[in-house]
Design an enzyme around this catalytic site. Structure first.
Site, short mmCIF file in Angstrom:
data_model
loop_
_atom_site.label_atom_id
_atom_site.label_comp_id
_atom_site.label_asym_id
_atom_site.label_seq_id
_atom_site.Cartn_x
_atom_site.Cartn_y
_atom_site.Cartn_z
N ARG A 160 -13.89 -7.50 -0.73
CA ARG A 160 -13.06 -7.28 0.47
C ARG A 160 -12.48 -5.86 0.46
NH1 ARG A 160 -7.44 -5.74 1.52
NH2 ARG A 160 -6.84 -6.64 3.52
N GLY A 219 -9.83 -3.45 2.72
CA GLY A 219 -8.81 -3.52 3.76
C GLY A 219 -8.81 -2.32 4.67
N ASP A 220 -7.69 -2.11 5.31
CA ASP A 220 -7.56 -0.99 6.25
C ASP A 220 -7.40 0.36 5.55
OD1 ASP A 220 -5.04 -1.92 5.29
OD2 ASP A 220 -4.02 -0.75 6.82
N GLY A 261 -4.20 -5.70 6.14
CA GLY A 261 -5.14 -4.71 6.64
C GLY A 261 -6.04 -5.21 7.75
N GLY A 296 0.52 -3.32 4.90
CA GLY A 296 0.57 -4.70 5.35
C GLY A 296 -0.80 -5.32 5.39
N THR A 344 0.80 -1.22 0.00
CA THR A 344 0.00 0.00 0.00
C THR A 344 0.84 1.28 0.00
OG1 THR A 344 -1.62 -1.18 1.25
CG2 THR A 344 -1.75 1.21 1.36
N1 GLY Z 1 -3.00 -2.68 3.71
C1 GLY Z 1 -3.65 -2.93 2.51
C2 GLY Z 1 -4.69 -3.94 2.59
O1 GLY Z 1 -4.70 -4.77 3.47
O2 GLY Z 1 -5.53 -3.95 1.72
#
Ligand code: GLY
Length: 338
Positions: free
Chosen positions: A226, A228-229, A252, A250, A198
């Protein structure tokens, strides 16, 4: 009641702790402007952001420009050149946050080249923070963004075809010397050198204001839908203009479970340096499930109001890029498991 003698005694006892925590905050110097971004791929991102910062522009414009630069390049982990989900569709996550705690975010948006700018548009022209999926795309198209091709990049097509052979799902990220062979996004180039994940960047401008942005295609070969963070305010990005800003890279899911960047900023508010604040968030992930944490990567990167930066990761391999008037460097993050 606390008499003066007791108060002095308590003050004397508590001073050393306070002074260690605040050792990086005790002078009045401030490095500004400055931009820090995740990974070595952040170097050209910083260069792009710097054009705004050097011209005394706003940090929010700088971080958007940096994220847009990355979205415009063909690479595995950001933008439409990113690796697809298990259905062969590239879905993008992004967010942006400014010095007034205004924020905007998009999750799982398809066929839009610059999700970070859609996030900014949401921030500036709607009462909402986050739009996802079809609704986010519809909003983008209504606001002048173009519908891009749904074709995968040549590299993404090759990796996806390779992945389809086994269709395993095992989201390890960027653990150095542990080359992935298809189940998850190959976070290594063919020569074994670490690739990146990311793109998150945070900046302090010459007026002393802070902003941040994040953009990603998320986990390769994820379940369709999905998120992520990265687009979650407080997980992939958090900015508090009184204190500092933080971003993450990393796996997420691990970051979301602890609201990672919010933890980092709150630790900085308590007086910890950016690096120690990042370490404390990493420790929280590890404490939850130490054995699992050994198999995955998360890195936090933080910048405080004085322009002091720091990072911490679970594993070796996370690096970050810095640009200010006095330095331009790629720096290896400290890490927990050696
Ligand atoms: N950090 C990016 C994700 O997990 O999508």
């Amino acid at each position: 009641m606390l008499n003066r003698r007791k108060f002095l005694h308590l003050s004397a006892l508590s001073f050393p702790v306070f002074s260690i925590k605040n050792s990086l905050h005790n002078d009045d110097t401030q490095t500004k402007p400055i931009v820090v971004s995740t990974w070595d791929s952040g170097k050209p991102v910083n260069t792009e952001a710097w054009k705004t910062l050097a011209a005394k522009g706003r940090a929010v414009d700088a971080v958007e420009a940096g994220a847009r630069y990355m979205e415009g390049t063909l690479n595995c982990c950001v933008g439409l050149g990113g690796y697809p989900d298990r259905d062969g569709i590239v879905t993008l996550d992004a967010c942006i946050m400014d010095e007034h705690a205004n924020c905007g975010s998009v999750g799982a948006i398809e066929r839009i080249k610059h999700p970070v700018s859609v996030a900014r548009k949401i921030m500036e022209s709607t009462p909402h923070v986050m739009l996802v999926g079809e609704g986010a795309q519809k909003f983008a198209l209504e606001n002048g963004f173009e519908l891009a091709s749904k074709d995968l990049s040549a590299d993404a097509r090759k990796e996806y075809d390779q992945w389809l052979i086994k269709s395993n799902y095992h989201p390890e990220i960027n653990i150095e010397n542990k080359k992935q062979n298809g189940p998850y996004a190959p976070n290594f180039f063919d020569d074994g050198s670490p690739n990146h994940d990311t793109m998150g960047l945070v900046a302090l401008d010459s007026s002393g204001n802070m902003s941040g942005a994040v953009t990603t295609s998320g986990m390769a070969f994820k379940i369709h839908g999905r998120v992520g963070d990265s687009p979650i305010i407080g997980a992939g990005l958090f900015v508090d203009n009184e204190v500092g800003a933080a971003t993450s890279s990393g796996v997420g899911e691990e970051v979301m479970r602890i609201c990672g960047t919010h933890v980092v900023v709150e630790m900085m508010r308590q007086g910890y340096s950016p690096e120690i604040a990042c370490r404390k968030a990493i420790e929280r992930i590890i404490k939850r499930d130490r054995e699992k944490a050994k198999t995955l990567q998360v890195g936090f990167l933080a910048l405080n109001k004085k322009g002091i930066y720091g990072a911490y990761a679970i594993q070796k391999g996370f690096v970050f890029s810095v640009k200010s008037n006095t330095e331009e460097r790629i720096i290896p993050s400290k890490y927990f498991f050696g």
